[in-house]
Write a protein that holds these residues in place. Sequence first.
Motif, PDB file in Angstrom:
ATOM      1  N   ASN A 131      -4.416   1.153  -8.600  1.00 18.99           N
ATOM      2  CA  ASN A 131      -3.960   2.545  -8.589  1.00 18.99           C
ATOM      3  C   ASN A 131      -4.375   3.204  -7.278  1.00 18.99           C
ATOM      4  O   ASN A 131      -5.540   3.133  -6.877  1.00 18.99           O
ATOM      5  CB  ASN A 131      -4.570   3.279  -9.790  1.00 18.99           C
ATOM      6  CG  ASN A 131      -4.194   4.737  -9.835  1.00 18.99           C
ATOM      7  OD1 ASN A 131      -4.776   5.551  -9.121  1.00 18.99           O
ATOM      8  ND2 ASN A 131      -3.239   5.070 -10.676  1.00 18.99           N
ATOM      9  N   SER A 132      -3.432   3.843  -6.599  1.00 17.48           N
ATOM     10  CA  SER A 132      -3.706   4.427  -5.275  1.00 17.48           C
ATOM     11  C   SER A 132      -4.816   5.465  -5.321  1.00 17.48           C
ATOM     12  O   SER A 132      -5.676   5.515  -4.432  1.00 17.48           O
ATOM     13  CB  SER A 132      -2.431   5.057  -4.712  1.00 17.48           C
ATOM     14  OG  SER A 132      -1.390   4.115  -4.622  1.00 17.48           O
ATOM     15  N   GLY A 133      -4.800   6.305  -6.352  1.00 17.55           N
ATOM     16  CA  GLY A 133      -5.818   7.342  -6.454  1.00 17.55           C
ATOM     17  C   GLY A 133      -7.202   6.782  -6.704  1.00 17.55           C
ATOM     18  O   GLY A 133      -8.194   7.259  -6.125  1.00 17.55           O
ATOM     19  N   ARG A 135      -8.184   3.849  -5.777  1.00 18.18           N
ATOM     20  CA  ARG A 135      -8.587   3.235  -4.506  1.00 18.18           C
ATOM     21  C   ARG A 135      -9.082   4.292  -3.517  1.00 18.18           C
ATOM     22  O   ARG A 135      -9.985   4.025  -2.712  1.00 18.18           O
ATOM     23  CB  ARG A 135      -7.421   2.448  -3.917  1.00 18.18           C
ATOM     24  CG  ARG A 135      -7.110   1.181  -4.698  1.00 18.18           C
ATOM     25  CD  ARG A 135      -6.096   0.310  -3.983  1.00 18.18           C
ATOM     26  NE  ARG A 135      -6.011  -1.000  -4.627  1.00 18.18           N
ATOM     27  CZ  ARG A 135      -5.510  -2.077  -4.065  1.00 18.18           C
ATOM     28  NH1 ARG A 135      -5.047  -2.024  -2.827  1.00 18.18           N
ATOM     29  NH2 ARG A 135      -5.464  -3.227  -4.704  1.00 18.18           N
ATOM     30  N   THR A 136      -8.518   5.483  -3.576  1.00 16.56           N
ATOM     31  CA  THR A 136      -9.004   6.575  -2.728  1.00 16.56           C
ATOM     32  C   THR A 136     -10.439   6.930  -3.089  1.00 16.56           C
ATOM     33  O   THR A 136     -11.295   7.102  -2.216  1.00 16.56           O
ATOM     34  CB  THR A 136      -8.094   7.807  -2.875  1.00 16.56           C
ATOM     35  OG1 THR A 136      -6.793   7.498  -2.366  1.00 16.56           O
ATOM     36  CG2 THR A 136      -8.653   9.003  -2.115  1.00 16.56           C
ATOM     37  N   ARG A 139     -12.730   4.312  -1.773  1.00 17.92           N
ATOM     38  CA  ARG A 139     -12.903   4.428  -0.314  1.00 17.92           C
ATOM     39  C   ARG A 139     -13.895   5.543   0.008  1.00 17.92           C
ATOM     40  O   ARG A 139     -14.755   5.375   0.880  1.00 17.92           O
ATOM     41  CB  ARG A 139     -11.547   4.703   0.345  1.00 17.92           C
ATOM     42  CG  ARG A 139     -11.638   4.941   1.849  1.00 17.92           C
ATOM     43  CD  ARG A 139     -10.267   4.959   2.486  1.00 17.92           C
ATOM     44  NE  ARG A 139      -9.402   5.965   1.909  1.00 17.92           N
ATOM     45  CZ  ARG A 139      -9.413   7.251   2.255  1.00 17.92           C
ATOM     46  NH1 ARG A 139     -10.295   7.696   3.154  1.00 17.92           N
ATOM     47  NH2 ARG A 139      -8.574   8.107   1.703  1.00 17.92           N
ATOM     48  N   HIS A 272      -9.945  12.215  -9.713  1.00 20.47           N
ATOM     49  CA  HIS A 272      -8.536  11.843  -9.633  1.00 20.47           C
ATOM     50  C   HIS A 272      -7.861  12.188 -10.947  1.00 20.47           C
ATOM     51  O   HIS A 272      -8.374  11.869 -12.018  1.00 20.47           O
ATOM     52  CB  HIS A 272      -8.370  10.352  -9.347  1.00 20.47           C
ATOM     53  CG  HIS A 272      -6.939   9.906  -9.347  1.00 20.47           C
ATOM     54  ND1 HIS A 272      -6.035  10.348  -8.407  1.00 20.47           N
ATOM     55  CD2 HIS A 272      -6.244   9.077 -10.182  1.00 20.47           C
ATOM     56  CE1 HIS A 272      -4.855   9.804  -8.643  1.00 20.47           C
ATOM     57  NE2 HIS A 272      -4.948   9.042  -9.716  1.00 20.47           N
ATOM     58  N   SER A 279      -5.765  13.446  -5.971  1.00 16.21           N
ATOM     59  CA  SER A 279      -7.189  13.151  -5.768  1.00 16.21           C
ATOM     60  C   SER A 279      -7.802  14.256  -4.930  1.00 16.21           C
ATOM     61  O   SER A 279      -7.148  14.790  -4.029  1.00 16.21           O
ATOM     62  CB  SER A 279      -7.364  11.808  -5.046  1.00 16.21           C
ATOM     63  OG  SER A 279      -6.756  10.764  -5.761  1.00 16.21           O
ATOM     64  N   SER A 292      -0.817  10.805  -4.702  1.00 16.92           N
ATOM     65  CA  SER A 292      -0.325   9.455  -4.959  1.00 16.92           C
ATOM     66  C   SER A 292       0.621   9.536  -6.150  1.00 16.92           C
ATOM     67  O   SER A 292       0.746  10.595  -6.777  1.00 16.92           O
ATOM     68  CB  SER A 292      -1.496   8.500  -5.225  1.00 16.92           C
ATOM     69  OG  SER A 292      -2.280   8.952  -6.314  1.00 16.92           O
ATOM     70  N   GLU A 296       0.139   6.129 -11.999  1.00 15.02           N
ATOM     71  CA  GLU A 296       0.595   4.893 -11.383  1.00 15.02           C
ATOM     72  C   GLU A 296      -0.004   3.672 -12.071  1.00 15.02           C
ATOM     73  O   GLU A 296      -1.208   3.476 -12.074  1.00 15.02           O
ATOM     74  CB  GLU A 296       0.207   4.893  -9.900  1.00 15.02           C
ATOM     75  CG  GLU A 296       0.650   3.653  -9.161  1.00 15.02           C
ATOM     76  CD  GLU A 296       0.114   3.615  -7.740  1.00 15.02           C
ATOM     77  OE1 GLU A 296       0.832   3.125  -6.869  1.00 15.02           O
ATOM     78  OE2 GLU A 296      -1.022   4.095  -7.516  1.00 15.02           O
ATOM     79  N   ASN A 298       0.451   0.028 -11.389  1.00 17.43           N
ATOM     80  CA  ASN A 298       1.086  -0.791 -10.372  1.00 17.43           C
ATOM     81  C   ASN A 298       1.027  -2.282 -10.730  1.00 17.43           C
ATOM     82  O   ASN A 298       0.271  -3.060 -10.137  1.00 17.43           O
ATOM     83  CB  ASN A 298       0.449  -0.532  -9.008  1.00 17.43           C
ATOM     84  CG  ASN A 298       1.362  -0.922  -7.868  1.00 17.43           C
ATOM     85  OD1 ASN A 298       2.258  -1.739  -8.047  1.00 17.43           O
ATOM     86  ND2 ASN A 298       1.139  -0.345  -6.705  1.00 17.43           N
TER      87      ASN A 298
END
Length: 326
Positions: A131-133, A135-136, A139, A272, A279, A292, A296, A298
């Motif tokens: 999930n993009s969020g 992963r944010t 990070r 998120h 996010s 994002s 999601e 994915n």
Amino acid sequence: MRGEKIGIGVIGCGAVACGFHLPAVQRNPRVVLRAVADVDEAALSRAVEEFGVERVTRDYREWIQDAEIEAVIIATPPEVTPQIAITCLQAGKHVLCEKPIAISREMGRRVLEAAEASGRKFQVGFIFRFNSGIRTLKRWITEGAIGSPMVIRLGAFNEPWMVTDPERNRRVLEVLRTGTPLVIGGAHWADLILDFVPAPPIRVGGVSARTRCALPEDNHWIGVIEFADGSIGKLEMGWLHPIAKIEERHGPYPQVKYPEVEIFGPLGIAWHDLRTGQSQLVRSEGVTRISSPPYELNFDAQLEAFVAAIREDRPPMPDARAGYRS
């Protein structure tokens, strides 16, 4: 061979397989669907109708030795997943296995041992890793924007009591008789907490409640994981709570309350919103916002990671050990 498509067999043709895994297989140019199996004839009929698969059986063991099937996706109820996973690994197949890999520590250990002894790739379906969020958030943690120790709050309140779908309620009740929401659904959140915090866990505890007297088991669980660096992770799962009729068909899954993902640290607070895809990181210097895709899931990225692990001989991630830890 590197240039050939990977033959895939899918075991379990329920909502997750037909709603997510099988469509991802159809969209991926590097794989081809060879066979499906499910003990439920209606589920098999749906798979044939929607995905046109030719080899359809009630018992996956009828095709598990087929050399054209290089890998399998296991999307079965968790009480039967361990033995299926072990059988597939022993047959020399790569495995993408839905979480949880087991509902007991002993069976989870057996799956882990089989995966590590097999020489095959074993990837666990922790879909929120893609999930993009999420992963944010990871990070921001890695970059030190939040600091340590952290307090991480994760929770989901799906599988509601749906007045318009008593058959669905019956299926959820059957699942509740074999495992708790914290093990079956909470495996996602335990995995994320363990992925977020670099320090080792030192203690685990939890409490539960039964909010409907007629339920066979407790339906709302709260777990707490304490870490060596002072961080704390709270994961919460609630099933069979009331939901408004208008919300029963909203989004990929009906939700009483959409999942919460929040992180508190000495340098910042981050969260998120899975429903909106937003996010946010709040620090003394200001606020950072990143968008994002909403909610999601994915499965395409998850399948591509599995294919890459096989074709490029990479370690799969998340692997069997991550599945066992969760």
